[in-house]
Design a protein around this motif. Structure first.
Motif, PDB file in Angstrom:
ATOM      1  N   SER A  16       0.685  -0.761   0.140  1.00 36.39           N
ATOM      2  CA  SER A  16       0.221  -0.166  -0.238  1.00 36.39           C
ATOM      3  C   SER A  16       1.097   0.919   0.192  1.00 36.39           C
ATOM      4  O   SER A  16       0.184   2.381  -0.656  1.00 36.39           O
ATOM      5  CB  SER A  16      -0.627  -0.281   1.288  1.00 36.39           C
ATOM      6  OG  SER A  16      -0.353   0.250   2.754  1.00 36.39           O
ATOM      7  N   ARG A  18       3.339   1.751  -2.172  1.00 38.95           N
ATOM      8  CA  ARG A  18       4.179   1.596  -3.339  1.00 38.95           C
ATOM      9  C   ARG A  18       3.201   2.540  -4.676  1.00 38.95           C
ATOM     10  O   ARG A  18       1.255   1.821  -4.086  1.00 38.95           O
ATOM     11  CB  ARG A  18       4.503   0.504  -4.041  1.00 38.95           C
ATOM     12  CG  ARG A  18       6.014   0.420  -3.396  1.00 38.95           C
ATOM     13  CD  ARG A  18       6.273  -0.937  -3.840  1.00 38.95           C
ATOM     14  NE  ARG A  18       5.403  -2.236  -3.737  1.00 38.95           N
ATOM     15  CZ  ARG A  18       5.585  -3.446  -2.664  1.00 38.95           C
ATOM     16  NH1 ARG A  18       5.726  -3.128  -1.570  1.00 38.95           N
ATOM     17  NH2 ARG A  18       4.854  -4.152  -2.733  1.00 38.95           N
ATOM     18  N   HIS A  19       2.957   3.576  -5.705  1.00 39.16           N
ATOM     19  CA  HIS A  19       2.213   3.831  -6.236  1.00 39.16           C
ATOM     20  C   HIS A  19       2.867   3.780  -7.877  1.00 39.16           C
ATOM     21  O   HIS A  19       3.154   4.840  -7.869  1.00 39.16           O
ATOM     22  CB  HIS A  19       2.053   5.640  -5.531  1.00 39.16           C
ATOM     23  CG  HIS A  19       1.463   5.198  -4.339  1.00 39.16           C
ATOM     24  ND1 HIS A  19       0.330   4.885  -3.919  1.00 39.16           N
ATOM     25  CD2 HIS A  19       1.925   5.446  -3.332  1.00 39.16           C
ATOM     26  CE1 HIS A  19      -0.107   5.275  -2.708  1.00 39.16           C
ATOM     27  NE2 HIS A  19       0.899   5.897  -2.204  1.00 39.16           N
ATOM     28  N   ALA A  21       3.134   4.079 -11.224  1.00 40.04           N
ATOM     29  CA  ALA A  21       2.865   4.361 -12.458  1.00 40.04           C
ATOM     30  C   ALA A  21       2.241   3.555 -13.655  1.00 40.04           C
ATOM     31  O   ALA A  21       3.002   2.027 -12.767  1.00 40.04           O
ATOM     32  CB  ALA A  21       3.504   5.206 -13.320  1.00 40.04           C
ATOM     33  N   ASP A  22       1.114   3.617 -13.989  1.00 40.77           N
ATOM     34  CA  ASP A  22       1.028   2.781 -15.646  1.00 40.77           C
ATOM     35  C   ASP A  22       0.284   3.253 -16.685  1.00 40.77           C
ATOM     36  O   ASP A  22      -0.409   4.085 -16.776  1.00 40.77           O
ATOM     37  CB  ASP A  22      -0.549   1.745 -14.554  1.00 40.77           C
ATOM     38  CG  ASP A  22      -1.000   0.376 -15.858  1.00 40.77           C
ATOM     39  OD1 ASP A  22       0.509  -0.028 -16.448  1.00 40.77           O
ATOM     40  OD2 ASP A  22      -1.722  -0.099 -15.545  1.00 40.77           O
ATOM     41  N   GLU A 200       8.565  13.416  -2.776  1.00 38.71           N
ATOM     42  CA  GLU A 200       7.139  13.567  -2.281  1.00 38.71           C
ATOM     43  C   GLU A 200       7.679  15.796  -2.398  1.00 38.71           C
ATOM     44  O   GLU A 200       6.183  16.009  -2.600  1.00 38.71           O
ATOM     45  CB  GLU A 200       6.843  13.107  -0.423  1.00 38.71           C
ATOM     46  CG  GLU A 200       6.832  11.883  -1.230  1.00 38.71           C
ATOM     47  CD  GLU A 200       5.631  11.110  -0.376  1.00 38.71           C
ATOM     48  OE1 GLU A 200       6.051   9.695  -0.030  1.00 38.71           O
ATOM     49  OE2 GLU A 200       6.859  10.931   1.072  1.00 38.71           O
ATOM     50  N   GLU A 231       8.221   3.645  -6.716  1.00 40.71           N
ATOM     51  CA  GLU A 231       7.304   3.306  -5.448  1.00 40.71           C
ATOM     52  C   GLU A 231       6.647   4.593  -5.347  1.00 40.71           C
ATOM     53  O   GLU A 231       5.214   4.728  -5.585  1.00 40.71           O
ATOM     54  CB  GLU A 231       7.882   3.036  -4.423  1.00 40.71           C
ATOM     55  CG  GLU A 231       8.478   1.753  -4.495  1.00 40.71           C
ATOM     56  CD  GLU A 231       9.187   1.442  -3.153  1.00 40.71           C
ATOM     57  OE1 GLU A 231       9.617  -0.034  -2.880  1.00 40.71           O
ATOM     58  OE2 GLU A 231       9.461   2.259  -2.390  1.00 40.71           O
ATOM     59  N   GLY A 233       6.050   6.920  -7.659  1.00 43.88           N
ATOM     60  CA  GLY A 233       5.207   7.426  -8.078  1.00 43.88           C
ATOM     61  C   GLY A 233       5.428   8.551  -9.663  1.00 43.88           C
ATOM     62  O   GLY A 233       4.758   7.950 -10.862  1.00 43.88           O
ATOM     63  N   THR A 235       7.227   8.635 -13.151  1.00 53.45           N
ATOM     64  CA  THR A 235       6.594   7.817 -14.481  1.00 53.45           C
ATOM     65  C   THR A 235       7.715   6.974 -15.257  1.00 53.45           C
ATOM     66  O   THR A 235       7.408   5.946 -15.872  1.00 53.45           O
ATOM     67  CB  THR A 235       5.627   8.616 -16.122  1.00 53.45           C
ATOM     68  OG1 THR A 235       6.565   9.134 -15.930  1.00 53.45           O
ATOM     69  CG2 THR A 235       3.958   9.325 -14.903  1.00 53.45           C
TER      70      THR A 235
END
Ligand code: MN
Length: 415
Positions: A16, A18-19, A21-22, A200, A231, A233, A235
């Motif tokens: 949770s 980790r974010h 990119a996709d 961040e 992690e 985000g 890209t």
């Protein structure tokens, strides 16, 4: 049967945090930063060979070089652009009108405009004020946008620059049309936790539409820091095949990709099974040997000699391997030598359908161990000597340089 898993996976416990990119967009720097490694130079044909495989593997953005460097370099970029590869071809430029023009003339669709941000670079290298850097950056970004290019704005040494200035500069170029903002750890001084905080804070202050990181390996942390950025985000990681690049290099393409796939289960869409082939191609063309203990593509990455390890691997590969070698297009190797145990010999004999008695096996093991210990090191030492000569001074030799000084008639003309 016991329902417990064979190995625990604690990555799920931190999932949770980790974010990702996709999709994650891989931006390969092998042909630019990689080529800036001392002693490395690629011809246009060599750049094309590497770019072709990078593109086939699925890398989305390829920095082909800095066209203003030389006519050859501009030709190399044009060659790669003209090949019609699936990957987007990018070329780099300083915040100088002539540099940006040189990129436009290659036909590249993507540009990276770079300038330095830290005080030490401004005062001692660029000899420019913060305002001058800001003005030059805005002018270059507008020039490239007017030509219809996708613009990435890069500062060198971002993470050692005053944050207030970084914020002002990046916000201004983004407003002027920059499509992607690149944060650079040019001398590799970040650590994962500090970098997480930095990124961040960057996101909170700058609100990048799209962002990227460029991590160097001076403390061996380039891949760890790059994974941290992903992690958070980010890209678009900058990567180099085999971790090539200035000094100790950049984040290694194969390590970042396979860590994402195998540790976190991220589907990158890249053909990982061709990574070893790509690594060997870059080793050959760059002339920079892969270290035997390099992660994933090192000659030892999937080799086993010690008896305890070989025995374990033969029983179940998960005992001493975190992933199957086939994932990166390789095969496992059992090495015979001083540390060999009986299990490896039994397995080896099986290849020829041979089974034997224990006393004979013990005798064979004695011979194999003796053979391993008795192997001379003369050949190895000769090789190391030659290797050191080549790699301690990879450029022109002093002798070649002074010969050029004489040939240019410089010595005789001293005032
Ligand atoms: Mn770099």
């Amino acid at each position: 049967m016991d329902a417990r898993p064979l190995v625990e996976n604690y990555h799920s416990a931190t999932a949770s945090a980790r974010h990702f990119a996709d999709p994650i967009v891989f931006w390969d720097e092998t042909l630019r930063d990689g080529e800036q490694m001392p002693g490395v130079h690629f011809s246009p044909e060599e750049k094309l060979r590497i770019a072709t495989v990078l593109s086939e593997v699925g890398v989305q953005v390829i920095d082909a070089g800095i066209p203003v460097v030389s006519p050859d370099e501009a030709e190399a970029v044009r060659t790669v652009v003209g090949a019609g590869l699936r990957a987007k071809i990018l070329a780099s430029a300083r915040t100088v009108a002539g540099d940006v023009d040189a990129v436009i003339r290659t036909g590249a669709t993507h540009i990276a405009i770079f300038v330095a941000a830290s005080e030490v670079h401004l005062r001692y290298k660029l000899k420019m004020t913060q305002e001058q850097v800001l003005e030059a950056s805005l002018a270059s970004v507008r020039q490239a946008k007017d030509a219809g290019l996708h613009v990435a704005f890069v500062t060198e040494d971002t993470v050692r620059a005053p944050f207030d200035y970084v914020e002002r500069l990046y916000k201004a170029v983004q407003e002027a049309g920059a499509d992607r903002l690149v944060v650079s750890d040019t001398v590799g001084i970040m650590t994962p936790l500090t970098f997480r905080w930095y990124l961040e804070e960057f996101a909170r202050r700058v609100h990048p539409k799209d962002w990227s990181v460029h991590c160097h390996n001076d403390f061996g942390l380039a891949v760890a820091n790059t994974l941290t950025a992903l992690e958070v985000g980010v890209t678009t990681p900058h990567v180099c095949v085999n971790g090539l690049g200035e000094r100790s290099g950049n984040a290694s393409l194969e390590e970042v990709v396979v860590a994402l796939e195998s540790l976190y289960g991220v589907r990158t869409g890249l053909k990982t099974e061709r990574l070893y082939e790509l690594s060997r191609l870059v080793e050959e063309v760059s002339g920079v040997p892969i270290a035997p203990n390099k992660a994933l593509v090192g000659y030892n990455s999937f080799s086993h000699e010690a008896g305890i390890h070989t025995h374990g691997i033969l029983a179940h590969t998960l005992t001493y391997e975190p992933l199957q070698p086939e994932v990166v297009g390789r095969h496992r190797q059992m090495i015979l030598g001083k540390h060999t145990g009986k299990a490896a010999l039994v397995e080896k004999l099986k290849e020829h359908g041979i089974t034997t008695t224990d006393p004979l096996l013990v005798e064979l093991l004695r011979r194999v161990k003796n053979g391993g210990e008795a192997r001379g090191k003369d050949e190895l030492h000769r090789f190391l000597e030659e290797y050191r000569t080549l790699f301690e001074h990879p450029g022109l030799t002093d002798k070649e340089f002074w010969q050029m000084v004489d040939d240019a008639g410089i010595r005789g003309n001293a005032p």
